[in-house]
Design a protein around this motif. Sequence first.
Motif, short mmCIF file in Angstrom:
data_model
loop_
_atom_site.label_atom_id
_atom_site.label_comp_id
_atom_site.label_asym_id
_atom_site.label_seq_id
_atom_site.Cartn_x
_atom_site.Cartn_y
_atom_site.Cartn_z
N GLN A 152 -9.36 -11.70 4.87
CA GLN A 152 -8.10 -11.16 4.80
C GLN A 152 -7.80 -10.69 3.19
OE1 GLN A 152 -4.46 -12.77 6.54
NE2 GLN A 152 -5.62 -14.71 7.24
N PRO B 104 1.48 -8.34 2.94
CA PRO B 104 0.96 -6.74 3.13
C PRO B 104 1.07 -6.45 4.47
CG PRO B 104 -0.50 -7.71 1.66
CD PRO B 104 0.19 -8.65 2.53
N ASN B 105 1.62 -5.02 4.65
CA ASN B 105 1.57 -4.24 6.07
C ASN B 105 -0.04 -3.76 6.22
OD1 ASN B 105 4.19 -5.08 6.16
ND2 ASN B 105 4.82 -2.70 5.19
N ILE B 106 -0.85 -4.68 6.30
CA ILE B 106 -2.18 -4.37 6.66
C ILE B 106 -2.74 -5.33 7.78
CG2 ILE B 106 -4.66 -4.56 5.86
CD1 ILE B 106 -3.36 -4.32 3.04
N LYS B 107 -3.10 -4.28 8.90
CA LYS B 107 -3.89 -4.99 10.22
C LYS B 107 -4.64 -5.97 9.68
CE LYS B 107 -5.74 -3.58 14.57
NZ LYS B 107 -6.32 -2.73 15.44
N ILE C 280 0.79 -1.33 -0.04
CA ILE C 280 -0.05 0.14 -0.07
C ILE C 280 1.00 1.18 -0.02
CG2 ILE C 280 -1.92 1.18 1.16
CD1 ILE C 280 -2.60 -1.40 0.00
N GLU D 160 -6.87 3.37 -1.80
CA GLU D 160 -5.78 4.01 -2.37
C GLU D 160 -6.31 4.81 -3.99
OE1 GLU D 160 -3.05 5.26 -1.24
OE2 GLU D 160 -3.76 4.21 0.61
N ALA E 184 -8.33 -1.99 0.92
CA ALA E 184 -6.90 -1.09 1.08
C ALA E 184 -6.45 -0.36 -0.17
CB ALA E 184 -5.81 -1.62 1.89
N GLN E 185 -6.67 -1.29 -1.24
CA GLN E 185 -6.20 -0.93 -2.71
C GLN E 185 -7.29 0.07 -3.15
OE1 GLN E 185 -5.40 -5.06 -3.94
NE2 GLN E 185 -3.64 -4.13 -4.79
N LEU F 206 -9.58 -7.50 2.97
CA LEU F 206 -8.98 -6.40 3.63
C LEU F 206 -8.16 -5.62 2.70
CD1 LEU F 206 -8.16 -7.86 7.32
CD2 LEU F 206 -9.79 -5.92 6.82
N ILE F 207 -7.19 -6.73 1.99
CA ILE F 207 -6.07 -6.10 1.18
C ILE F 207 -6.79 -5.43 -0.16
CG2 ILE F 207 -4.29 -6.89 -0.55
CD1 ILE F 207 -4.04 -9.37 1.25
#
Length: 428
Positions: free
Chosen positions: A320, A296-299, A263, A331, A327-328, A323-324
């Motif tokens: 999961q 990925p650095n995603i909680k 991200i 962005e 996040a994309q 979540l990824i």
Amino acid sequence: MSIRSTSRSQLSRRTVLRGVGVGLALPALDAMTPAFAKSTDAVGPQRFVAIETNQGILPQYFFAKGEGERKQTSPYLEILKPFRDRMTAFAGVSHPEVDGGHTAERCFLTAAPHPGRSGFRNTISVDQFAAERIGHLTRFPSLALAIGTKQSLSYTQSGVQIPGEDSPSSLFRKLFIQGSPEAVNAQVKKLRQGRSILDSIGERSWQLGKRLGPADRQKLDQFYTGVRDLEQRLHKTEQWELKPKARVEMDPPQDFKDPGALIEKTRAMFDLTRLAFETDSTRLISIYIHQNAAKPNIKGVDTGTHPLTHHGNQPAKLKQLRLIESAQFEELRNLLAGLDDSRTGGHSLLDETSVFYGTPLGNGNAHTNTNLPVLLAGGGFRHSGYQALGGHSDYPLPNLFVSVLQRLGIETDSFATSTGTMRGLEIV
């Protein structure tokens, strides 16, 4: 014996190549034909950015449900809600004859058929098709950017992949840091040497033409025209080298050595994309977001994207992966917001930029290449928010490319396997 027949018997292909001073096969000359473009409309110069995320997008969270007034939004499109009237998500589209699961990644902007077969050779990508015609209008004809890879989505007329720029700091220097006078002079010298070589080739091709028949002379004339056009492009590049680069109020971005910075890298490249468009450094950008096994650095995520795509409908993996992908999409929303906040000549930069986003996998778990989750935002089109085009694979995605090319001012009614322009996508 006619002159034409005599010419053919006297001149071998090696002789022709020697005659124009070239020791390799002649290049594809249609890549060098003179540019032709419509004048820009009242909104201003149009731009195009194409973004591929390579591991697919969960279709159940992308495609809207229902029909007509009962049609519902989807979790991912809800993230983009502020731009619902400035974008269109499409259902039922794909690249005809593009198959092979992950091998289709390389065809996202080319639509070249059957990438998984032996002997496959790619074709030109839509951004490079446009760059050949309008790229001379800016310092950089196009930019091929990459995240998580050094490859790109961009391919030349001969199907050669353009290396991807994966370093935000290098891209920043390329766009905005002026070289020393010595470096600029050295580059100008190289460009002038290239023009000198082309002068020699052009002269030899003219001399060779005296020994050819009418049909071959016509082909060589086309080659000569291409040489002259390429020389003009080199001259244009030389002029850009002598002009100062645009200056921006932004500290040079950092590079990310952490393989899990998916991200963070995306955000940096999106920011530089906006700046490149704001400064009119280029009008054509491709971005290849290549996800792999890195976490990925995603909680809430403890596994890499690629392993999660093989979810087998397991709830924990789907959670999961969502979540990824969420996040994309966040962005992407930020990119659209940044373009919308930027004004050029009183207009929103988003209205001057066609933002194409999607994936070559209709279903990452099944590795299908049909019913691709894709969307187009901005560009001054009359958007509908959501467009279901029937079926799962029967509507050609290259039709969208034709619409975008025309919006860029390029006079074409076809690209790759297109059958026309994109249905329901009209210019405001």
